[in-house]
Design a protein around this motif. Structure first.
Motif, PDB file in Angstrom:
ATOM      1  N   UNK A   1       0.835  -1.181   0.000  1.00 20.21           N
ATOM      2  CA  UNK A   1       0.000   0.000   0.000  1.00 20.21           C
ATOM      3  C   UNK A   1       0.881   1.245   0.000  1.00 20.21           C
ATOM      4  N   UNK A   2       0.276   2.393  -0.305  1.00 18.28           N
ATOM      5  CA  UNK A   2       1.022   3.636  -0.317  1.00 18.28           C
ATOM      6  C   UNK A   2       1.434   4.027   1.096  1.00 18.28           C
ATOM      7  N   UNK A   3       2.629   4.593   1.207  1.00 17.78           N
ATOM      8  CA  UNK A   3       3.143   5.045   2.492  1.00 17.78           C
ATOM      9  C   UNK A   3       3.792   6.411   2.320  1.00 17.78           C
ATOM     10  N   UNK A   4       3.741   7.206   3.403  1.00  9.76           N
ATOM     11  CA  UNK A   4       4.327   8.542   3.415  1.00  9.76           C
ATOM     12  C   UNK A   4       5.208   8.697   4.647  1.00  9.76           C
ATOM     13  N   UNK A   5       6.350   9.336   4.470  1.00 11.46           N
ATOM     14  CA  UNK A   5       7.245   9.610   5.579  1.00 11.46           C
ATOM     15  C   UNK A   5       7.721  11.058   5.481  1.00 11.46           C
ATOM     16  N   UNK A   6       7.390  11.847   6.515  1.00  8.10           N
ATOM     17  CA  UNK A   6       7.825  13.240   6.546  1.00  8.10           C
ATOM     18  C   UNK A   6       9.196  13.363   7.195  1.00  8.10           C
ATOM     19  N   UNK A   7       9.893  14.424   6.835  1.00 12.12           N
ATOM     20  CA  UNK A   7      11.155  14.752   7.482  1.00 12.12           C
ATOM     21  C   UNK A   7      11.382  16.255   7.359  1.00 12.12           C
ATOM     22  N   UNK A   8      12.320  16.757   8.175  1.00 13.11           N
ATOM     23  CA  UNK A   8      12.711  18.151   8.055  1.00 13.11           C
ATOM     24  C   UNK A   8      12.204  19.086   9.126  1.00 13.11           C
ATOM     25  N   UNK A   9      11.414  18.574  10.053  1.00 12.23           N
ATOM     26  CA  UNK A   9      10.926  19.434  11.124  1.00 12.23           C
ATOM     27  C   UNK A   9      12.040  19.836  12.078  1.00 12.23           C
ATOM     28  N   UNK A  10      11.724  20.778  12.960  1.00 10.50           N
ATOM     29  CA  UNK A  10      12.716  21.206  13.918  1.00 10.50           C
ATOM     30  C   UNK A  10      12.313  22.469  14.641  1.00 10.50           C
ATOM     31  N   UNK A  11      13.282  23.037  15.337  1.00 13.16           N
ATOM     32  CA  UNK A  11      13.085  24.263  16.115  1.00 13.16           C
ATOM     33  C   UNK A  11      13.731  25.425  15.370  1.00 13.16           C
ATOM     34  N   UNK A  12      12.944  26.461  15.104  1.00 11.86           N
ATOM     35  CA  UNK A  12      13.457  27.645  14.423  1.00 11.86           C
ATOM     36  C   UNK A  12      13.008  28.891  15.171  1.00 11.86           C
ATOM     37  N   UNK A  13      13.624  30.016  14.827  1.00 14.44           N
ATOM     38  CA  UNK A  13      13.250  31.293  15.421  1.00 14.44           C
ATOM     39  C   UNK A  13      12.267  32.024  14.510  1.00 14.44           C
ATOM     40  N   UNK A  14      11.602  32.984  15.074  1.00  9.84           N
ATOM     41  CA  UNK A  14      10.651  33.795  14.306  1.00  9.84           C
ATOM     42  C   UNK A  14      11.343  34.390  13.080  1.00  9.84           C
ATOM     43  N   UNK A  15      10.666  34.282  11.950  1.00  6.22           N
ATOM     44  CA  UNK A  15      11.174  34.853  10.714  1.00  6.22           C
ATOM     45  C   UNK A  15      12.069  33.933   9.907  1.00  6.22           C
ATOM     46  N   UNK A  16      12.448  32.809  10.484  1.00  7.39           N
ATOM     47  CA  UNK A  16      13.310  31.877   9.762  1.00  7.39           C
ATOM     48  C   UNK A  16      12.497  30.974   8.836  1.00  7.39           C
ATOM     49  N   UNK A  17      13.228  30.184   8.067  1.00  9.08           N
ATOM     50  CA  UNK A  17      12.598  29.304   7.086  1.00  9.08           C
ATOM     51  C   UNK A  17      12.901  27.844   7.388  1.00  9.08           C
TER      52      UNK A  17
END
Length: 125
Positions: A1-17
């Motif tokens: 079956x189809x599967x999804x895996x997210x990555x890239x989250x984290x802690x950032x400061x206001x205004x960052x990307x």
């Protein structure tokens, strides 16, 4: 079956990307329309935006329009959420979701049949 895996989250400061990635497997990626949702503590899951099967069409929630961009690379089976000028109210768990159907721009979580496990994004002051 189809599967999804997210990555890239984290802690950032206001205004960052930050850019989140969503890896798809198990089926033909280009057959699925994709979306990103988020859920903050004590709040309902909300749709951030969606992208059509080829990536030619996108739609965004008003709260992120002009700051967030959804894209996809069908050759790599990847979808992305580029988030700029992040604010504390963007703090949430972010999920990618997929569905195979006739209308790519589905608004509600129950309309999506495949979900990732989520990735935390925290914006601090």
């Amino acid at each position: 079956q189809a599967q999804l895996v997210e990555s890239g989250g984290g802690l950032v400061r206001i205004g960052e990307s930050l850019t989140l990635s969503c890896a798809f497997s198990g089926r033909v990626f280009s057959s699925y329309a994709m979306a990103w949702f988020r859920q903050a503590p004590g709040k309902e899951r909300e749709r951030v935006g969606a992208i059509s099967w080829t990536g030619g069409n996108t739609d965004y929630a008003d709260s992120v329009k002009g700051r967030f961009t959804i894209s996809r690379d069908n050759a790599k089976n990847l979808a992305y959420l580029q988030m700029n000028n992040l604010q504390p109210e963007d703090t949430a768990i972010y999920y990618c979701a997929a569905h195979v159907g006739s209308n790519w721009n589905r608004m509600h979580a129950y309309e999506y049949t495949v979900w990732g496990q989520g990735t935390q994004v925290t914006v601090s002051s």
